[in-house]
Design a protein around this motif. Structure first.
Motif, mmCIF file in Angstrom:
data_model
loop_
_atom_site.group_PDB
_atom_site.id
_atom_site.type_symbol
_atom_site.label_atom_id
_atom_site.label_comp_id
_atom_site.label_asym_id
_atom_site.label_seq_id
_atom_site.Cartn_x
_atom_site.Cartn_y
_atom_site.Cartn_z
ATOM 1 N N MET A 173 0.818 -1.216 0.000
ATOM 2 C CA MET A 173 0.000 0.000 0.000
ATOM 3 C C MET A 173 0.854 1.270 0.000
ATOM 4 O O MET A 173 0.486 2.274 -0.602
ATOM 5 C CB MET A 173 -0.924 -0.005 1.232
ATOM 6 N N PHE A 174 2.018 1.222 0.665
ATOM 7 C CA PHE A 174 2.810 2.439 0.841
ATOM 8 C C PHE A 174 4.049 2.471 -0.049
ATOM 9 O O PHE A 174 4.999 3.204 0.240
ATOM 10 C CB PHE A 174 3.237 2.567 2.308
ATOM 11 N N SER A 176 6.397 3.720 -2.721
ATOM 12 C CA SER A 176 6.518 5.058 -3.308
ATOM 13 C C SER A 176 7.976 5.310 -3.669
ATOM 14 O O SER A 176 8.890 4.772 -3.037
ATOM 15 C CB SER A 176 6.034 6.131 -2.321
ATOM 16 N N THR A 182 7.671 6.720 5.712
ATOM 17 C CA THR A 182 6.289 6.247 5.912
ATOM 18 C C THR A 182 6.191 5.276 7.092
ATOM 19 O O THR A 182 5.181 4.574 7.224
ATOM 20 C CB THR A 182 5.777 5.556 4.647
ATOM 21 N N ARG A 186 2.934 3.141 8.223
ATOM 22 C CA ARG A 186 2.969 1.689 8.083
ATOM 23 C C ARG A 186 2.626 1.006 9.407
ATOM 24 O O ARG A 186 1.890 0.020 9.438
ATOM 25 C CB ARG A 186 4.360 1.245 7.617
ATOM 26 N N SER A 214 -4.400 7.829 4.247
ATOM 27 C CA SER A 214 -3.009 7.742 4.680
ATOM 28 C C SER A 214 -2.092 7.370 3.525
ATOM 29 O O SER A 214 -0.999 7.939 3.373
ATOM 30 C CB SER A 214 -2.882 6.722 5.815
ATOM 31 N N VAL A 215 -2.551 6.460 2.683
ATOM 32 C CA VAL A 215 -1.740 6.064 1.520
ATOM 33 C C VAL A 215 -1.596 7.231 0.563
ATOM 34 O O VAL A 215 -0.503 7.511 0.031
ATOM 35 C CB VAL A 215 -2.380 4.848 0.831
ATOM 36 N N ASN A 218 0.929 9.786 1.960
ATOM 37 C CA ASN A 218 2.329 9.373 2.099
ATOM 38 C C ASN A 218 2.971 8.926 0.791
ATOM 39 O O ASN A 218 4.201 8.786 0.741
ATOM 40 C CB ASN A 218 2.432 8.229 3.105
ATOM 41 N N THR A 219 2.177 8.682 -0.228
ATOM 42 C CA THR A 219 2.740 8.212 -1.496
ATOM 43 C C THR A 219 2.528 9.183 -2.649
ATOM 44 O O THR A 219 3.150 9.023 -3.701
ATOM 45 C CB THR A 219 2.115 6.861 -1.879
ATOM 46 N N ALA A 226 -5.163 5.437 -4.394
ATOM 47 C CA ALA A 226 -4.910 4.985 -3.024
ATOM 48 C C ALA A 226 -6.000 4.024 -2.558
ATOM 49 O O ALA A 226 -5.720 3.001 -1.918
ATOM 50 C CB ALA A 226 -4.824 6.191 -2.087
ATOM 51 N N ARG A 229 -5.429 0.632 -4.072
ATOM 52 C CA ARG A 229 -4.377 -0.105 -3.378
ATOM 53 C C ARG A 229 -4.898 -0.712 -2.078
ATOM 54 O O ARG A 229 -4.603 -1.868 -1.750
ATOM 55 C CB ARG A 229 -3.193 0.817 -3.072
ATOM 56 N N VAL A 230 -5.655 0.058 -1.349
ATOM 57 C CA VAL A 230 -6.191 -0.442 -0.080
ATOM 58 C C VAL A 230 -7.155 -1.594 -0.330
ATOM 59 O O VAL A 230 -7.120 -2.614 0.373
ATOM 60 C CB VAL A 230 -6.875 0.702 0.690
#
Length: 297
Positions: A173-174, A176, A182, A186, A214-215, A218-219, A226, A229-230
Motif C-alpha cells: 500500500m505504501f 513510493s 512512511t 505503516r 493515509s496512503v 504518504n505516497t 490509493a 491499493r487499499v
C-alpha cells in the motif's frame, strides 16, 4: 506326592509346584512377545517411512496428492500394527507353559489372554517411544525455529523490516519513489490489520477510508489510486485469512480422523493378538513344526 513301598514311610516330591505357588501368567513369554512386536513395528515403520519419503520431492510445486499419501500411509500403518501384534501374540502363545492340565477351552482362553497382555505391553511401549520421538523432534524443530527467528530478527533490525505477517500487505500500500518516511503510517496500518485479525477478520469501511487517506498522503497517489491499493490489500488479506481457516479446519479434521483410526486399529490389533496367541497355543499342543520354513541345516 509319591508313596514309598516301605511301610509307614511317605516321600513328598518337594520340586512339584502347587497351585498356590504357580501363576497362570507366563511373563517370560509375554515379554518375548512384546519385544518381537515392538521390533517388527520399528523395522517396518522405518522401512515404510523411507519408501514414502522417496516419493516426495519438495522442489516441485505440484507434488503428490496429500489424500493419496494419507490413505497409503494409514493403510501401511494399519497393516504393520496388526501384523506386529499378531506376531508377538503368536510367539507368546507358542512359548507359554501350560499349568495343571487345563481343559482345551481353558487353555485357549489363557493363550488368548497372554496375547492381549502382549498387545497391551507393546501398545504402552510404542506410546512411550512415540512420545519420546515426538519430544525429540519438537526439541529439534524448536531449536531450529529459534535460530531462524534470531537470524530473522537480526536482519530485521539491520534493515528496519518488520516480522508482522501482514507486513507485505502494508508495504504494497505504501510503495513510493518519493523517498518519504512512511514508518509511522505503516505501523498504524499494521495495527489496523492486526485488530481485524483479532476480531471478526474484516476491515471496517471507516478503517478502509482512513487507510486510503493515509496512503494518498504518504505516497502522492490520487484518492482513487490509493483506494484501489487499499482494496487490493484488503482482498489479499481476506484470501489469506480464508486459506488459513481452511488449513486449520483440515488439520483439525485430519487429527480427529487419525485418532479414530488409531483407536480402531488398536481394537483390531487386540483381536488379532488374541487369535494369534490361541493359534500359537494350538500349534504348541499339537507340536506343529514348520519344517519348510525353519529347516535345519
Amino acid at each position: 506326592m509319591s508313596i514309598d513301598t516301605t511301610p509307614g514311610v511317605i516321600v513328598t516330591d518337594a520340586a512339584a509346584p502347587s497351585r498356590e505357588q504357580s501363576s497362570y501368567v507366563d511373563w517370560s513369554a509375554i515379554i518375548a512377545g512384546i519385544v518381537l512386536a515392538t521390533a517388527i513395528s520399528l523395522v517396518l515403520i522405518s522401512f515404510g517411512s523411507a519408501v514414502g519419503l522417496n516419493f516426495l520431492d519438495f522442489t516441485y510445486r505440484n507434488g503428490p496428492n496429500p489424500l493419496v499419501i494419507g490413505i497409503v500411509a494409514a493403510s501401511w500403518f494399519l497393516w504393520v500394527q496388526i501384523s506386529s501384534f499378531m506376531a508377538g501374540g503368536y510367539l507368546a502363545g507358542r512359548l507359554r507353559r501350560r499349568h495343571f492340565d487345563a481343559t482345551e477351552d481353558e487353555s485357549d482362553l489363557r493363550d488368548g489372554a497372554h496375547g492381549l497382555l502382549v498387545w497391551a505391553g507393546a501398545a504402552i511401549l510404542g506410546a512411550v517411544i512415540a512420545v519420546g520421538g515426538i519430544g525429540a523432534a519438537a526439541s529439534a524443530v524448536g531449536s531450529a525455529a529459534s535460530t531462524a527467528t534470531l537470524a530473522a530478527s537480526n536482519v530485521a533490525e539491520g534493515t528496519g523490516a518488520s516480522l508482522d505477517p501482514n507486513a507485505y500487505l502494508v508495504n504494497t500500500m505504501f510503495r513510493s519513489t518519493a523517498g518519504t518516511d512512511t514508518a509511522p503510517a505503516r505501523s498504524e496500518a499494521a495495527g489496523i490489520f492486526a485488530q481485524a485479525t483479532l476480531g471478526d477478520g474484516t476491515v471496517s469501511e471507516a478503517d478502509r477510508t482512513y487507510l486510503a487517506q493515509s496512503v494518498a498522503a504518504n505516497t502522492g497517489l490520487t484518492p482513487d489510486e490509493a483506494k484501489a491499493r487499499v482494496d487490493q490489500a484488503v482482498t489479499s488479506y481476506d484470501a489469506a485469512r480464508a486459506e488459513a481457516i481452511k488449513a486449520a479446519r483440515l488439520a483439525r479434521n485430519t487429527t480427529i480422523i487419525g485418532a479414530f483410526l488409531l483407536a480402531a486399529s488398536l481394537l483390531i490389533s487386540a483381536i488379532g493378538a488374541f487369535w494369534a496367541a490361541q493359534k500359537g497355543g494350538n500349534h504348541r499342543d499339537n507340536n506343529t513344526a514348520f519344517v519348510d520354513v525353519f529347516r535345519r541345516f
